[in-house]
Structure formats: structure tokens, C-alpha cells
Design a protein around this motif. Structure first.
Motif, PDB file in Angstrom:
ATOM      1  N   ASP B 129       9.910 -10.552 -11.093  1.00 54.17           N
ATOM      2  CA  ASP B 129      10.520 -10.294  -9.798  1.00 54.17           C
ATOM      3  C   ASP B 129      10.815 -11.658  -9.220  1.00 54.17           C
ATOM      4  OD1 ASP B 129      11.343  -9.379  -7.381  1.00 54.17           O
ATOM      5  OD2 ASP B 129       9.318  -9.163  -6.571  1.00 54.17           O
ATOM      6  N   ALA B 130      12.075 -12.077  -9.318  1.00 54.16           N
ATOM      7  CA  ALA B 130      12.389 -13.454  -8.960  1.00 54.16           C
ATOM      8  C   ALA B 130      12.671 -13.581  -7.478  1.00 54.16           C
ATOM      9  CB  ALA B 130      13.590 -13.922  -9.749  1.00 54.16           C
ATOM     10  N   VAL B 131      12.059 -14.528  -6.892  1.00 58.56           N
ATOM     11  CA  VAL B 131      12.279 -14.760  -5.472  1.00 58.56           C
ATOM     12  C   VAL B 131      12.906 -16.127  -5.337  1.00 58.56           C
ATOM     13  CG1 VAL B 131      11.159 -15.007  -3.250  1.00 58.56           C
ATOM     14  CG2 VAL B 131      10.245 -13.410  -4.918  1.00 58.56           C
ATOM     15  N   ILE B 132      14.158 -16.172  -4.925  1.00 58.37           N
ATOM     16  CA  ILE B 132      14.753 -17.463  -4.641  1.00 58.37           C
ATOM     17  C   ILE B 132      14.931 -17.523  -3.153  1.00 58.37           C
ATOM     18  CG2 ILE B 132      16.866 -18.799  -4.748  1.00 58.37           C
ATOM     19  CD1 ILE B 132      17.106 -18.243  -7.556  1.00 58.37           C
ATOM     20  N   ASP B 133      14.307 -18.504  -2.545  1.00 58.15           N
ATOM     21  CA  ASP B 133      14.415 -18.621  -1.109  1.00 58.15           C
ATOM     22  C   ASP B 133      14.311 -17.293  -0.407  1.00 58.15           C
ATOM     23  OD1 ASP B 133      14.409 -21.248  -0.778  1.00 58.15           O
ATOM     24  OD2 ASP B 133      16.543 -21.469  -1.143  1.00 58.15           O
ATOM     25  N   SER B 134      13.198 -16.723  -0.504  1.00 54.81           N
ATOM     26  CA  SER B 134      12.782 -15.621   0.348  1.00 54.81           C
ATOM     27  C   SER B 134      13.358 -14.244   0.051  1.00 54.81           C
ATOM     28  CB  SER B 134      13.053 -15.921   1.824  1.00 54.81           C
ATOM     29  OG  SER B 134      12.816 -17.255   2.097  1.00 54.81           O
ATOM     30  N   MET B 205       2.165  -3.945 -18.652  1.00 57.22           N
ATOM     31  CA  MET B 205       2.595  -5.345 -18.831  1.00 57.22           C
ATOM     32  C   MET B 205       2.110  -6.186 -17.661  1.00 57.22           C
ATOM     33  SD  MET B 205       6.567  -4.733 -17.990  1.00 57.22           S
ATOM     34  CE  MET B 205       6.751  -3.123 -18.714  1.00 57.22           C
ATOM     35  N   GLU B 206       2.138  -7.484 -17.905  1.00 58.16           N
ATOM     36  CA  GLU B 206       1.750  -8.394 -16.837  1.00 58.16           C
ATOM     37  C   GLU B 206       2.882  -8.437 -15.830  1.00 58.16           C
ATOM     38  OE1 GLU B 206      -1.055 -10.422 -17.386  1.00 58.16           O
ATOM     39  OE2 GLU B 206      -1.381 -10.250 -19.534  1.00 58.16           O
ATOM     40  N   LEU B 207       2.600  -8.181 -14.583  1.00 59.73           N
ATOM     41  CA  LEU B 207       3.627  -8.282 -13.558  1.00 59.73           C
ATOM     42  C   LEU B 207       3.691  -9.721 -13.086  1.00 59.73           C
ATOM     43  CD1 LEU B 207       2.859  -5.078 -11.500  1.00 59.73           C
ATOM     44  CD2 LEU B 207       4.384  -5.376 -13.445  1.00 59.73           C
ATOM     45  N   SER B 208       4.896 -10.165 -12.807  1.00 61.10           N
ATOM     46  CA  SER B 208       5.012 -11.583 -12.525  1.00 61.10           C
ATOM     47  C   SER B 208       6.052 -11.904 -11.461  1.00 61.10           C
ATOM     48  CB  SER B 208       5.355 -12.302 -13.822  1.00 61.10           C
ATOM     49  OG  SER B 208       5.885 -13.551 -13.544  1.00 61.10           O
ATOM     50  N   GLY B 231      -9.171   3.916 -10.319  1.00 61.54           N
ATOM     51  CA  GLY B 231      -9.181   3.834 -11.783  1.00 61.54           C
ATOM     52  C   GLY B 231      -8.004   3.126 -12.415  1.00 61.54           C
ATOM     53  N   SER B 232      -7.223   2.378 -11.636  1.00 59.44           N
ATOM     54  CA  SER B 232      -6.062   1.720 -12.233  1.00 59.44           C
ATOM     55  C   SER B 232      -6.371   0.264 -12.544  1.00 59.44           C
ATOM     56  CB  SER B 232      -4.873   1.815 -11.292  1.00 59.44           C
ATOM     57  OG  SER B 232      -5.161   1.119 -10.101  1.00 59.44           O
ATOM     58  N   TYR B 233      -5.436  -0.359 -13.282  1.00 56.87           N
ATOM     59  CA  TYR B 233      -5.614  -1.755 -13.644  1.00 56.87           C
ATOM     60  C   TYR B 233      -4.279  -2.465 -13.575  1.00 56.87           C
ATOM     61  CZ  TYR B 233      -5.964  -5.876 -16.602  1.00 56.87           C
ATOM     62  OH  TYR B 233      -5.888  -7.158 -17.077  1.00 56.87           O
ATOM     63  N   VAL B 234      -4.287  -3.659 -13.037  1.00 54.68           N
ATOM     64  CA  VAL B 234      -3.062  -4.453 -13.055  1.00 54.68           C
ATOM     65  C   VAL B 234      -3.405  -5.929 -13.177  1.00 54.68           C
ATOM     66  CG1 VAL B 234      -2.898  -4.581 -10.526  1.00 54.68           C
ATOM     67  CG2 VAL B 234      -0.851  -4.921 -11.906  1.00 54.68           C
ATOM     68  N   SER B 235      -2.561  -6.625 -13.924  1.00 57.30           N
ATOM     69  CA  SER B 235      -2.692  -8.074 -14.004  1.00 57.30           C
ATOM     70  C   SER B 235      -1.410  -8.671 -13.459  1.00 57.30           C
ATOM     71  CB  SER B 235      -2.908  -8.491 -15.453  1.00 57.30           C
ATOM     72  OG  SER B 235      -2.727  -9.875 -15.568  1.00 57.30           O
ATOM     73  N   TYR B 236      -1.544  -9.558 -12.515  1.00 58.14           N
ATOM     74  CA  TYR B 236      -0.392 -10.057 -11.782  1.00 58.14           C
ATOM     75  C   TYR B 236      -0.327 -11.572 -11.932  1.00 58.14           C
ATOM     76  CZ  TYR B 236       2.903 -10.375  -7.908  1.00 58.14           C
ATOM     77  OH  TYR B 236       4.007 -10.598  -7.140  1.00 58.14           O
ATOM     78  N   LEU B 237       0.854 -12.086 -12.244  1.00 56.63           N
ATOM     79  CA  LEU B 237       0.999 -13.539 -12.392  1.00 56.63           C
ATOM     80  C   LEU B 237       1.905 -14.080 -11.311  1.00 56.63           C
ATOM     81  CD1 LEU B 237       2.017 -13.763 -16.158  1.00 56.63           C
ATOM     82  CD2 LEU B 237      -0.244 -13.404 -15.234  1.00 56.63           C
ATOM     83  N   GLU B 238       1.525 -15.195 -10.799  1.00 55.84           N
ATOM     84  CA  GLU B 238       2.361 -15.823  -9.794  1.00 55.84           C
ATOM     85  C   GLU B 238       2.557 -17.267 -10.202  1.00 55.84           C
ATOM     86  OE1 GLU B 238       1.217 -15.989  -5.307  1.00 55.84           O
ATOM     87  OE2 GLU B 238       0.907 -17.937  -6.204  1.00 55.84           O
ATOM     88  N   GLY B 239       3.771 -17.715 -10.208  1.00 51.29           N
ATOM     89  CA  GLY B 239       4.021 -19.116 -10.545  1.00 51.29           C
ATOM     90  C   GLY B 239       4.909 -19.720  -9.488  1.00 51.29           C
ATOM     91  N   TYR B 267      -5.475 -11.434 -10.634  1.00 50.31           N
ATOM     92  CA  TYR B 267      -4.377 -12.184 -10.023  1.00 50.31           C
ATOM     93  C   TYR B 267      -4.440 -13.625 -10.508  1.00 50.31           C
ATOM     94  CZ  TYR B 267      -1.047 -13.340  -6.294  1.00 50.31           C
ATOM     95  OH  TYR B 267       0.056 -13.719  -5.585  1.00 50.31           O
ATOM     96  N   SER B 268      -3.393 -14.049 -11.204  1.00 47.19           N
ATOM     97  CA  SER B 268      -3.404 -15.418 -11.736  1.00 47.19           C
ATOM     98  C   SER B 268      -2.278 -16.233 -11.131  1.00 47.19           C
ATOM     99  CB  SER B 268      -3.222 -15.409 -13.251  1.00 47.19           C
ATOM    100  OG  SER B 268      -4.044 -14.432 -13.833  1.00 47.19           O
TER     101      SER B 268
END
Lengths: 436, 482
Positions: B129-134, B205-208, B231-239, B267-268
Motif C-alpha cells: 500500500d504505497a503512500v506518496i506524500d500522504s 501474506m505480509e502486509l506492507s 483468533g486472527s493473525y497478521v504481520s505488518y511491515l512498514e518501511g 509489526y515490523s
């Protein structure tokens, strides 16, 4: 209520009574600081967990001039520590040093009122060292002590001399006829190659409230060695802020043990400045609190010069509704390479309502150092308890045994034997534990 | 799919430090007042309740005006909040500059990071999910996720399409009055990510999200909200990356995580915002409020962060352990070089019974930087059998940097066991000698030791991040050995 206006009035009175004491300039400076900063509140980071502003909501008497004490010989004997027959004994009554009551039993010591020392052959030592701790005491409560400096004592240990027995300092507050604010102050100078042991206690006589705001400065010269023991076991209607500031100006050794067993709100500031290469400092503390008491130990080890060593161990047992606070700071200044500094704080909580706030803090600006700190909070080791019980020892005794063992880590660092036995007895009595 | 490849190019190929995409931005006028807040809200076509929420936050913030927190161990000139553009949206016709136009210096850094075009393609296994300038300009893998009922979209989209969820959870973990920067963010946040994992779903999948500050003088105010149902699971990446700029830029994001019964959120973050040049000029101010709440029993929240960038970092990813048997984790590597300042750590608030937390923080300082760990472990009266273990180690490279530790430990329950330990040291000469002797030059040897030092945390990162993070470490410390 002791408002700023009240303090101002007292301050003006003091300045007019003790003119030309050589200390009035520093008093004025300190009063200005106090005026600006006031009594620290919990919004002050250094006082986050200890609230003393409430203690100033009541009226305190505080003496500006020395008067003869109405305490009887019996009262005085009651506060004396074991081994006093040989020791040099110094008395502070309501924060003022009492020359007539004090006895110096060693040729190695020079003891005199600070006002006198500021004028005679010791004036260089006094002017150079008195108030040097102001950099480290950036709050109103310490300024308050300095602003009202009078009846202070100057203790000098002569070069190369070693008094055979310790110095006992008794801080007595006579609160029989009203709330008392006492502000003892002392300056100690340990000359080159000298050694000394100091033991200090605090006693309030009477049922009114007392507030002790103490500042002690200790200067340690080259190759000197100091042992300093503070024993706090005053009644629960007494409060105190006790600041000990040690500055090691030559390669030297210091050893401090702070034992806090009772009191209302007790705050200890122990600052050790290692201002020469190859200094060594050991800081030990034990707090065993119950009831509503609140104990706060703030320590600072400031490594200014390279190659110094410091070791710190504070242990706490907190019961009932008591609160324990520990804040240990280690500063390593940029030039202080090759510093070794260790710090450890261990706490045992005995009741559901006891609490501990600990903040071991490192601030390091040099790279070639070894520093570490550790902190634990927990209850008594279940396995240890089970082990002892499985061997037929009752739970109660097993608990006492474990807690006593916990305390012994600190007690064994009290070197004068009568004092160690005395403190051990106090702790064993509280644990209802018979050492024999 | 044309749009997706555009995103990939923007986000990944230009995954570099200094470099401005010349995107025509739709900007709010400089400065902050109620009208700015209304402008942002109107621009995003928000419902009335959202506007009111923002205004409430703004009013709270303006009451605090000028009272930025002073306690962090960082120094910076005062921020002029009236000199910031609070909203800037790229127009849809995104004009992409290709790799060829890249500054060769940056290109080299890029190569060092090892993000070759091929690798980027490989990396596209990650939903971005690309965020360019807000403003989110696109979301991928949405369809796949939608099949499972996972909602992963931009915050503005969520406000339009799932207002009930947003209304239910927004601001519940970080209230609008939480702190100075959180209030500011609540008033003016422009976009961010919203993620909702329904009951019993394990996100495949890893959400990012890749954040990117672009237009000059634009503060980035991201708002992220992740809700994991029972009971859910999520792995989230932020760069994060930001282009090179001389002026300091403010980044005040808020991240909220909500874990319900037996849910797990991981959350990474890999943060390499522009840290300023060697003289300490420029760089990003990264003042972020991140907090998660383990609301349900046996839930788990895990924060992993690798902080190599930003001129100033002020960030304490925290976990409120409210549910019984819940677990909070914090793994962090913070690297500071040159004039960077970092004041980072975590808060673990133990409220429920049998709650556990673990803190592993590794600080590495070089140059004339200052690196502080500040953490709080709080065990409340009712948190029976709470358990915490904290470890914070510092490594000093160079004799002008500082490493500081400010751990706060507050225990009000006697069945709790809390342990904290910290060490500070430098790289041993014997270690360097050992490497040199085997033909490894000093710089590589330092990188080797540093990587070993940080391994415990790196191991927590998802694969895609771990490789990159390891290389980032080496790059950030380049030239610090002398």
C-alpha cells in the motif's frame, strides 16, 4: 504554613544575626535559587516518585540561633550507638552542631564550627570546597539548606593520620513542643593518606513532626580512604531529605553503606564525583520498609576522570503499604575512558500493596568503558521456601531466613563490628529471627 | 495492472535516499488553523463526525501550543508549525523518473542495499500500500485479501467505506489528548493505512506500507490502524525513506494496534529516513506515537524495529497488556551516526493477569551521535504473575558519541517478576585483531561484530526485511571507524 515569605523573613533575620561569618554570600546565592525554584514537586523528574511538597503545608519551627538544649543526659544516652565509649561523638540538635555536647577522642581529628574554620587556618580548604556540590544539587530543597547554613560543622582528618575508632554523628530533633525543621550541614576534609570511618544516625524525640533537610559534603584527597555509614531508623512521623556529596579529588577509596529501616518519607541523595584518575567507589544500600513509609534512594556516580572504578548494590525489602524508589545514575564524561562502573538494584515485595519504582540510568559519553546495570523486582523465591520447608523448617522461619540472607549481602559491608551487629540485630528483630 | 507497476517503480525502484519525484502536488496553504483542518477534511470528503473529531484534536493541540515535550534527551531548534504544509496530494498523472536519472551517488547506495531490479520483482510477493506524500495512490493484492475478508486499504478509503469500524477503533489506543504530537496528528492526518483482519483469519501474506516524504516542506502525518479480530493473525511491515533535503522535515505519525481474544499482530519497521548530512544539517524529525493494546485474553503484539535514519527519532512503540495471559514484545536496533539523535524505547503496561513482556533493545552509536533507550515497565496492582524481562545493550563506536539508558520500572504487585539488565561497551580490540589477522579489513570486521550484536533482533524480522536491514546497518556505520 511555611511560605516563601516566611522563609524570607527568617532568612533576613539570620543574615542580620550572623554577619561577616564568611558564609553570607553563598547563603544569599542559595536563597535566590530557593526563591526561584521553591520546593520540588513531582513534576520535577528527580522527584517524580516522591512527593514532599505536602510536608510544607504545615508550620515548622526552625531555630536560627543556638540555644542550650533541654534534653536530659538520659535522652542523649538513649540515642548513643554501641561502641560509643571509644568513638568520637558529634551531636546536632535541631540541625545545629552542638559543640559542648560533642566529644572528640582522637588526635587525628580537627572538629570545629564551620563559621570558625571559614576564618582561621582552614579557610582555604573551606572556601575551596564548601558548596562545591551546588552543581549537582539543582533543586530548591538543597538550596534551602545552603541558604540557612549556620551551626554547621567542619571536620578535618589530618594528613597521614588514622583515627583508631569511628566518628559517630547523631542528628537529634527535639520535637516535643512543636513541628521542627532541622537542617544539619557539614563539611569534611580527609587529607592525603588519611583514613576515617563515619557513622551517622537520626533520632527524633517527641511526638510532633520533624523534617530533616541535611547536606553533607566530603572531600577526599589523594590516597585517602573513607567509610561512611548512614543508619536511618527514625519514627514514622519524621521525614527527611538527606544529601551526601562525596568528591574524590585524588586517587582514593570510598565506601558508603546506607541502611534505611524506618521513617515517614525518606529521601537520600548520594552523589559521588570521581574527579581524579584511579579512584574507587563502593556504594551499598539496604532498605527494609513497612507500614506507610516511603524510601527514595537517588545515587549519582559521576566519572569525570579516566580509569575509575565504581560498584553499586542496593537491595530493598518492601512490606505493607510501603513504597521503595531507586534511581541510580552513572555518568561517564567524554574524557573518562577506561571507566568500569557497575550497578545493581534488587527488590523483594512482601505484600500486595507494596510497590517499587526503580530507574537505573546510564549516561555514557566515552567509548572505552565497561558499564552495566541490572534491576530485579520479585517476591521470595518459591523454590527456596519449599526447600527449607521440606526439611522441616516452618514457613515463617524459612521466610525470615531467606530475607535475612538477602540483607546480609549488604550488612557484611558494614566494617565496624559493633555497628554491624547493631544493624543486624535491628533487622533480625523485625524478622523475628534469632541469629544464634 | 499498469497502475501497480507504477507503484512498484515509485516505491521500490526509487527506494533511495535523496531524490525528489517531480510530482505536481495539490497542496494546502502553509500554516495550521481550524481552516486547515477543515480544508483537509473537505478535501478528503470526510463525514461530519470525522471533521468534529479532528477539530476536537486541533483545539486540544492549540491549548497545548508551544508545550512540546521537553523531557526527551534530544536537542533541536523550535519547530515553526505555521511554516509547514499540512496537506499535499500527488495528482493522479504520476510522472515517473526512471532509474537512469538517479544521482550516481545514490545509485551506489542503492546497489549496496542490494535492491536490484530483479530483487524488487521478487519482492513483489508483498502486498504494497504505497503512500506518496500522504495519499495512497493504490493498493495491491486487494482482491486476494478481500476473498478472506481482510480489509487493507488507505485510511481515507476506510473512512468512506468502513466508517463503523473506524469510528469504533480510531483513537481508542492513542486518544487525541495523548501527547503533543499525537494531538497534532489527529487534527491534520492526511492518510495512512487501515487494516482489519476478521475472526479466525490468518493473513496469508505480509502486509506492507512504504512511506515516503516527497514534496518539500510537507510534514508527513500518517495514521495507521490495525484491528485483529478474535483468533486472527497478521504481520505488518512498514518501511520509510525520504529524499535528501536541507530543511528539517517533521514526521509525526500515529500507529494504533488492537488485538482481540487470541489475536496476534506482528509489526515490523525498518526506518531509514534521511538522517542529515555529516555536519548534522537537514534530516527528518521522526516523532511517532505507536501503541498497541492486547484487549483480548491470550493476545499478542510484537514490535520489531530497525532504526537507522532520521536526524531525531522520538518513538516508543508500546503495548497495553489488558487481556489476561497476553504477551507484548519489543525488539529494537537503533543506529545513530554523525549528528543523529535517537530517544527510543518502549512501554509495557501490565494490567491483566499472567501477562508477559520481553524487551530487547540494541543501541549502536557512532560519530558524535546520541542514542538513548527510554523504557517503562509498569505492573499494576491487579496484574498477578506478571513477568517482564528487559535487556538493553549499547555499543559505542568512536569516542565522541553517547549511549544512555533511562529504564523506568514501576511494580505494584508482589507476584510480579521484573528483570532488567543493561550493558555498555565498545568493540573489543581483540575481536578486530582476530578478524584482521584472518584478512578481514577493519571496516568489514566492525560490520561483522555489529551484525552479531544486533542478530537477536534481526532474527525477528521477516525475510524480506532482514536482508535489507542488515545492509542498512553496514551503510549507516560507513566511515565511522577511524
Amino acid at each position: 504554613m511555611n511560605t516563601i515569605e516566611y522563609f524570607k523573613e527568617r532568612f533576613d533575620l539570620l543574615q542580620s544575626v550572623h554577619k561577616d561569618s564568611g558564609l553570607d554570600i553563598i547563603r544569599q546565592k542559595a536563597f535566590n535559587t530557593f526563591n526561584k525554584m521553591g520546593i520540588p514537586t513531582t513534576r520535577h523528574e528527580e522527584w517524580k516518585y516522591t512527593r514532599i511538597s505536602g510536608l510544607f503545608n504545615k508550620e515548622y519551627q526552625f531555630p536560627v540561633t543556638q540555644t542550650a538544649t533541654s534534653l536530659s543526659q538520659k535522652d542523649l544516652d538513649a540515642v548513643r550507638l554501641p561502641g560509643h565509649e571509644q568513638a568520637s561523638e558529634l551531636f546536632f540538635i535541631n540541625g545545629l552542631f552542638s559543640f559542648p555536647l560533642s566529644v572528640v577522642r582522637s588526635e587525628a581529628l580537627v572538629v570545629m564550627p564551620l563559621e570558625e574554620a571559614a576564618k582561621n587556618e582552614y579557610k582555604d580548604i573551606v572556601s575551596k570546597n564548601f558548596g562545591h556540590s551546588s552543581n549537582y544539587l539543582k533543586d530548591g530543597i538543597n538550596a534551602l539548606n545552603t541558604a540557612f547554613v549556620q551551626g554547621a560543622v567542619f571536620i578535618h582528618v589530618k594528613k597521614g593520620q588514622i583515627p583508631e575508632h569511628p566518628i559517630y554523628i547523631y542528628n537529634i530533633t527535639d520535637a516535643r513542643s512543636g513541628n521542627i525543621l532541622s537542617q544539619p550541614r557539614s563539611l569534611m576534609h580527609i587529607s592525603e593518606n588519611a583514613q576515617v570511618q563515619i557513622v551517622e544516625t537520626y533520632t527524633t524525640i517527641g511526638l510532633e513532626e520533624s523534617f530533616t533537610n541535611q547536606v553533607m559534603e566530603i572531600i577526599v584527597e589523594k590516597d585517602a580512604r573513607v567509610e561512611y555509614y548512614k543508619i536511618q531508623n527514625d519514627a514514622s512521623h519524621t521525614n527527611q531529605v538527606s544529601t551526601t556529596h562525596i568528591r574524590q579529588v585524588g586517587k582514593s577509596y570510598t565506601h558508603t553503606v546506607t541502611i534505611s529501616l524506618d521513617g515517614g518519607i525518606v529521601r537520600n541523595n548520594l552523589n559521588v564525583v570521581l574527579d581524579a584518575e584511579y579512584c574507587e567507589a563502593h556504594l551499598y544500600g539496604l532498605y527494609f520498609q513497612q507500614g506507610q513509609s516511603h524510601i527514595d534512594n537517588h545515587t549519582v556516580v559521576d566519572n569525570v576522570k579516566p580509569n575509575c572504578f565504581s560498584n553499586e548494590l542496593y537491595k530493598g525489602i518492601i512490606d505493607d503499604n510501603a513504597t521503595g524508589v531507586f534511581n541510580g545514575k552513572i555518568f561517564v564524561q567524554p574524557q573518562a575512558q577506561k571507566t568500569n562502573a557497575y550497578q545493581s538494584n534488587k527488590n523483594v515485595l512482601l505484600s500486595d500493596t507494596a510497590s517499587v519504582n526503580s530507574k537505573p540510568q546510564l549516561e555514557i559519553f566515552a567509548n572505552d568503558v565497561k558499564c552495566s546495570h541490572g534491576c530485579t523486582v520479585g517476591r521470595l523465591n518459591e523454590e527456596g521456601l519449599f526447600y527449607l520447608q521440606s526439611r522441616g523448617i516452618s514457613e515463617k522461619i524459612a521466610r525470615s531466613l531467606l530475607l535475612h540472607a538477602f540483607a546480609v549481602d549488604i550488612l557484611e559491608h558494614i566494617k565496624p563490628e559493633p555497628i554491624r551487629k547493631y544493624v543486624d540485630k535491628l533487622i533480625s528483630e523485625r524478622l523475628e529471627f534469632d541469629i544464634t | 495492472m499498469n497502475e501497480i507497476s507504477t507503484i512498484e517503480k515509485t516505491v521500490l525502484s526509487e527506494y533511495k535516499y535523496g531524490f525528489v519525484s517531480d510530482i505536481e502536488a495539490d497542496e494546502a496553504p502553509k500554516g495550521l488553523n481550524e481552516d486547515t483542518v477543515r480544508f483537509i477534511s473537505a478535501k478528503k470528503n470526510e463525514p461530519q463526525w470525522m471533521l468534529e473529531w479532528r477539530l476536537k484534536a486541533y483545539r486540544h493541540w492549540s491549548r497545548l501550543a508551544g508545550e512540546e515535550p521537553k523531557w526527551p534527551n534530544v536537542k533541536y531548534p523550535p519547530i515553526n508549525y505555521q511554516d509547514i504544509i499540512y496537506y499535499s496530494a500527488p495528482k493522479q498523472k504520476v510522472d515517473l523518473n526512471s532509474l537512469d536519472e538517479m544521482d550516481p551517488e545514490l545509485r551506489r547506495t542503492f546497489e549496496k542495499l542490494g535492491i536490484s531490479l530483479n530483487e524488487q520483482k521478487r519482492l513483489t510477493g508483498v502486498a504494497v500500500d504505497a503512500v506518496i506524500d500522504s495519499v495512497s495512490i493504490g493498493t495491491t493484492f486487494k482482491v486476494q485479501l478481500a476473498e478472506l475478508g481482510v480489509i487493507f486499504c488507505s485510511m481515507s478509503e476506510a473512512i468512506q467505506e468502513h466508517p463503523e469500524l473506524v469510528k469504533q477503533y480510531l483513537g481508542t489506543v492513542v486518544p487525541i489528548t495523548d501527547n503533543y504530537f499525537a494531538s497534532l496528528n489527529s487534527a491534520v492526518f492526511s492518510d495512512g493505512s487501515f487494516c482489519y483482519i476478521p475472526k479466525g483469519v490468518r493473513c496469508p501474506m505480509e502486509l506492507s506500507t512504504y512511506f515516503r516524504i516527497n514534496a518539500e516542506n510537507t510534514g508527513q502525518f500518517e495514521r495507521t490502524l490495525i484491528v485483529a479480530e478474535e483468533g486472527s493473525y497478521v504481520s505488518y511491515l512498514e518501511g520509510c525513506t525520504a529524499p535528501m533535503r536541507d530543511e528539517n522535515q517533521l514526521h509525526a505519525a500515529v500507529v494504533e494496534l488492537v488485538a482481540l481474544d487470541r489475536a496476534e499482530i506482528k509489526y515490523s519497521t525498518v526506518q531509514n529516513w534521511y538522517p542529515g548530512d555529516k555536519e548534522g544539517k537537514g534530516g527528518i524529525y521522526n516523532f511517532v506515537t505507536k501503541r498497541g493494546i492486547c484487549r483480548g485474553e491470550s493476545s499478542k503484539i510484537s514490535w520489531t524495529q530497525v532504526e537507522t535514519g532520521s536526524a531525531i527519532t522520538w518513538k516508543y512503540p508500546s503495548v497495553i497488556l489488558k487481556g489476561d495471559n497476553s504477551v507484548g514484545e519489543f525488539y529494537s536496533v537503533a543506529v545513530t551516526n554523525n549528528h543523529q539523535q535517537a530517544d527510543t524505547g518502549t512501554k509495557m503496561m501490565h494490567l491483566g493477569k499472567n501477562t508477559k513482556s520481553r524487551i530487547v533493545s540494541k543501541g549502536i552509536s557512532a560519530g558524535v551521535s546520541n542514542n538513548s533507550y527510554r523504557g517503562l515497565v509498569h505492573v499494576s496492582k491487579k496484574a498477578n504473575n506478571a513477568r517482564n524481562f528487559s535487556q538493553c545493550d549499547s555499543l559505542l563506536l568512536g569516542d565522541k558519541c553517547g549511549a544512555h539508558t533511562f529504564p523506568y520500572i514501576e511494580v505494584k504487585n508482589n507476584s510480579a517478576i521484573v528483570e532488567h539488565e543493561a550493558t555498555t561497551s565498545k568493540i573489543g580490540e581483540d575481536q578486530i585483531f582476530y578478524c584482521n589477522q584472518r584478512g578481514i579489513d577493519t571496516e568489514t570486521a566492525v560490520a561483522l561484530v555489529v551484525n552479531g550484536f544486533a542478530r537477536e533482533v534481526m532474527n525477528q524480522l521477516p525475510m524480506e526485511f532482514a536482508i535489507e536491514a542488515q545492509k542498512l546497518l553496514a551503510i549507516s556505520l560507513e566511515g565511522s571507524v577511524g
